[in-house]
Design an enzyme around this catalytic site. Structure first.
Site, PDB file in Angstrom:
ATOM      1  N   GLU A   1      -5.100   3.552 -10.587  1.00  4.98           N
ATOM      2  CA  GLU A   1      -5.747   2.249 -10.375  1.00  4.98           C
ATOM      3  C   GLU A   1      -6.905   2.071 -11.357  1.00  4.98           C
ATOM      4  O   GLU A   1      -7.192   0.979 -11.821  1.00  4.98           O
ATOM      5  CB  GLU A   1      -6.296   2.135  -8.949  1.00  4.98           C
ATOM      6  CG  GLU A   1      -5.244   2.226  -7.872  1.00  4.98           C
ATOM      7  CD  GLU A   1      -5.873   2.079  -6.499  1.00  4.98           C
ATOM      8  OE1 GLU A   1      -6.095   3.099  -5.840  1.00  4.98           O
ATOM      9  OE2 GLU A   1      -6.162   0.930  -6.098  1.00  4.98           O
TER      10      GLU A   1
ATOM     11  N   CYS B   1       0.826  -1.214   0.000  1.00  2.00           N
ATOM     12  CA  CYS B   1       0.000   0.000   0.000  1.00  2.00           C
ATOM     13  C   CYS B   1       0.853   1.254   0.000  1.00  2.00           C
ATOM     14  O   CYS B   1       1.668   1.468   0.902  1.00  2.00           O
ATOM     15  CB  CYS B   1      -0.915  -0.012   1.220  1.00  2.00           C
ATOM     16  SG  CYS B   1      -1.933   1.478   1.331  1.00  2.00           S
TER      17      CYS B   1
ATOM     18  N   ARG C   1      -0.035   4.636   3.017  1.00  2.00           N
ATOM     19  CA  ARG C   1      -0.001   4.352   4.443  1.00  2.00           C
ATOM     20  C   ARG C   1       0.268   5.549   5.345  1.00  2.00           C
ATOM     21  O   ARG C   1       0.225   5.432   6.563  1.00  2.00           O
ATOM     22  CB  ARG C   1       1.012   3.237   4.720  1.00  2.00           C
ATOM     23  CG  ARG C   1       0.483   1.881   4.358  1.00  2.00           C
ATOM     24  CD  ARG C   1       1.514   0.804   4.566  1.00  2.00           C
ATOM     25  NE  ARG C   1       2.449   0.692   3.452  1.00  2.00           N
ATOM     26  CZ  ARG C   1       3.575   0.014   3.499  1.00  2.00           C
ATOM     27  NH1 ARG C   1       3.940  -0.560   4.637  1.00  2.00           N
ATOM     28  NH2 ARG C   1       4.365  -0.075   2.434  1.00  2.00           N
TER      29      ARG C   1
ATOM     30  N   TRP D   1      -9.595   5.554  -0.684  1.00  2.00           N
ATOM     31  CA  TRP D   1      -9.984   6.282  -1.888  1.00  2.00           C
ATOM     32  C   TRP D   1      -8.980   5.919  -2.966  1.00  2.00           C
ATOM     33  O   TRP D   1      -7.914   5.366  -2.680  1.00  2.00           O
ATOM     34  CB  TRP D   1     -10.017   7.791  -1.637  1.00  2.00           C
ATOM     35  CG  TRP D   1      -8.764   8.309  -1.026  1.00  2.00           C
ATOM     36  CD1 TRP D   1      -7.650   8.779  -1.663  1.00  2.00           C
ATOM     37  CD2 TRP D   1      -8.468   8.385   0.386  1.00  2.00           C
ATOM     38  NE1 TRP D   1      -6.690   9.135  -0.755  1.00  2.00           N
ATOM     39  CE2 TRP D   1      -7.163   8.906   0.510  1.00  2.00           C
ATOM     40  CE3 TRP D   1      -9.190   8.053   1.548  1.00  2.00           C
ATOM     41  CZ2 TRP D   1      -6.560   9.106   1.742  1.00  2.00           C
ATOM     42  CZ3 TRP D   1      -8.574   8.253   2.770  1.00  2.00           C
ATOM     43  CH2 TRP D   1      -7.288   8.778   2.863  1.00  2.00           C
TER      44      TRP D   1
HETATM   45  N1  ARG Z   1      -6.792  -1.452  -7.231  1.00  2.00           N
HETATM   46  C1  ARG Z   1      -8.081  -1.793  -6.735  1.00  2.00           C
HETATM   47  C2  ARG Z   1      -9.157  -1.292  -7.679  1.00  2.00           C
HETATM   48  O1  ARG Z   1      -8.844  -0.737  -8.672  1.00  2.00           O
HETATM   49  C3  ARG Z   1      -8.347  -1.207  -5.373  1.00  2.00           C
HETATM   50  C4  ARG Z   1      -7.338  -1.542  -4.309  1.00  2.00           C
HETATM   51  C5  ARG Z   1      -7.434  -0.617  -3.115  1.00  2.00           C
HETATM   52  N2  ARG Z   1      -7.085   0.727  -3.495  1.00  2.00           N
HETATM   53  C6  ARG Z   1      -7.133   1.813  -2.693  1.00  2.00           C
HETATM   54  N3  ARG Z   1      -6.845   2.951  -3.211  1.00  2.00           N
HETATM   55  N4  ARG Z   1      -7.491   1.695  -1.425  1.00  2.00           N
HETATM   56  O2  ARG Z   1     -10.312  -1.366  -7.445  1.00  2.00           O
END
Ligand code: ARG
Length: 487
Positions: A250, A70, A73, A245
């Site tokens: 991602e 992560c 953090r 968030w």
């Molecule tokens: N990478 C994952 C997604 O695209 C989520 C993982 C958690 N990510 C976060 N920013 N807390 O859905």
């Protein structure tokens, strides 16, 4: 590491290591010895023990702090912990999951001001059935394979067909919300539809290209990982969904871009009119950047909290430095920490990290991972009859944003000061030993971790402190003592 066995008694040494660290970090908990005596007795009699509310809260925060994949953090102290240990009935659990989403999303004029939340349901107790959520995240989109190709998220094609066989019908759009599937022990799985009000979504548009909105892309605001086991001081919480968030990449560089997900790079490239006749025009990279701009711009415009990979990378190094000053190492997995675009432009690329499995932590068990991909439960095998070759290893500690990458290391970049307008939780005072002698860090062992100071364990918690009893359920006669002690 062998597969997690819910019937294995708690290891006192692990409980002790956690309790010592917890008491050292939270001096207001008082001396640890009396607590250790109680816990030792409980484990000897029953094979497990219960955490106090303060231990649960701090243990969950430590688990996040130790989640080596992560990048976010720096916020670990601000985790809101919803203590749901007494809630065991599927209908109640579903209501709790919905209120988790409301709390995480923000309500009224705070809608979109996302905050980090974990809901912790009942601990595993030897001899008692475990309640599982089949989904890997609370909010995900269905995937359908038709004659003219895929609609929706291909990652959930199998899950979608399985829940359809259980009676669910989706609308067949590219962004249908999947139902939640809850199962207690070997009982029948139950399907629950999330109410619209619990799911905030952002339609995607681009700051310059008006055609972008016509692609009809959107994404949900809250990433809520639901299939990882939380392990604190030897006690396991198989259902402990947590959410934060998004970092824009991602969505823009993985969920919508990966060829095995929504595969939008060729679509965006075509609308941009890029020359796709040769890789060396870098049309993929150019389309990728515009897709990521659209994600960040749309979330910001909608007032939904999101972060970019440049800012988050710098904050991560600030976190590593802050932790070092508190006498702690920050284990990190380079291949997950470095963002999936512009890796070398971010400071997290230019260094190595230690990779220890420190507890408390979150674990993705192979069986939970399989279940959330296929929605097909495995036949349960009693633990004592599981032969070693049938055991599947648990995944190492993990948390967020899958990223692939190569290793690389160069001089350490300077971390940035923390921006003043964000809540990272209170700063932790230096451990007296460290303040007196900055070199003391090198003598602080990783496990059990020494003890750098105070944070307020109840800062964001709505539920009163004190041990929460486990609600009584039919238990085998040999576990009667457990019922007496745990409720
Ligand atoms: N990478 C994952 C997604 O695209 C989520 C993982 C958690 N990510 C976060 N920013 N807390 O859905």
């Amino acid at each position: 590491m062998t597969a997690w066995d819910p019937d294995r008694p708690v290891d006192f040494a692990e409980a002790e290591e956690f309790l010592r660290a917890c008491h050292a970090e939270l001096p207001k908990l008082g001396p640890v010895e009396p607590r250790l005596a109680v816990v030792r007795e409980q484990i000897a009699a029953l094979g497990t023990y219960t955490h106090t509310h303060a231990e649960l809260v701090h243990g969950a925060r430590m688990a996040w702090r130790n989640a080596s994949r992560c990048i976010g953090r720096v916020y670990w102290r601000s985790l809101t912990v919803l203590d749901r240990r007494q809630h065991r009935a599927p209908d109640q659990i579903f209501d709790d999951l919905v209120s988790h989403l409301h709390t995480a999303t923000g309500e009224g004029h705070n809608r979109g001001k996302l905050r980090a939340v974990i809901s912790i349901f009942g601990q595993a107790v030897p001899g008692r059935p475990v309640t599982r959520l089949w989904n890997d995240q609370l909010i995900r989109y269905a995937g359908y394979r038709g004659d003219d190709g895929m609609t929706g998220d291909p990652q959930y094609e199998q899950f979608t067909s399985a829940v359809s066989r259980l009676g669910w019908t989706g609308k067949g759009s590219a962004f249908d919300l999947l139902p939640l599937v809850l199962q207690t022990g070997d009982g029948d799985p139950r399907l629950y539809e999330l109410p619209e009000s619990a799911v905030l979504e952002v339609p995607l548009a681009h700051p310059e290209y008006s055609w972008f909105a016509e692609l009809g892309l959107r994404w949900h605001a809250v990433p809520a990982i639901a299939n990882m086991r939380l392990s604190i001081g030897g006690v396991d919480y198989p259902l402990a969904p947590f959410s934060g968030w998004y970092m824009g990449t991602e969505i823009g560089a993985r969920n919508l871009a990966d060829a095995h997900r929504y595969d939008q790079i060729p679509v965006v490239a075509e609308r941009l009119g890029l020359d796709t006749s040769s890789e060396s025009t870098l049309w993929r990279d150019r389309a990728l950047v515009e897709l990521n701009r659209a994600v960040l711009w749309s979330f910001e415009r909608a007032g939904v909290r999101v972060t970019d990979h440049h800012s988050e990378s710098r904050l991560f190094l600030t976190h590593v430095e802050r932790e070092r000053r508190a006498g702690r190492d920050t284990p990190a997995d380079w291949t997950w920490i470095v963002p999936p675009i512009s890796g070398g432009l971010t400071p997290v690329f230019h260094r190595y990290y230690t990779e220890a499995d420190q507890r408390p932590n979150f674990y993705l068990d192979r069986s939970a991972q399989q279940l959330s991909l296929t929605a097909i439960p495995q036949v349960s095998v009693p633990a004592q009859r599981t032969s070693p070759e049938l055991r599947t290893p648990a995944e190492p500690a993990a948390a967020v944003c899958p990223v692939t990458g190569q290793t690389g290391a160069r001089p350490v970049a300077e971390p940035e000061p923390l921006p003043a307008d964000q809540d990272f939780g209170p700063d932790i005072d230096l451990h007296p030993a460290y303040a007196a002698d900055p070199e003391a860090t090198v003598r602080i062992p990783v496990r059990p971790k020494a003890a750098p100071g105070a944070a307020d364990p109840d800062a964001t918690v709505a539920i009163p402190a004190g041990p929460t009893p486990i609600t009584a359920e039919p238990v085998p006669a040999r576990k009667r003592g457990l019922r007496r002690l745990l409720g």
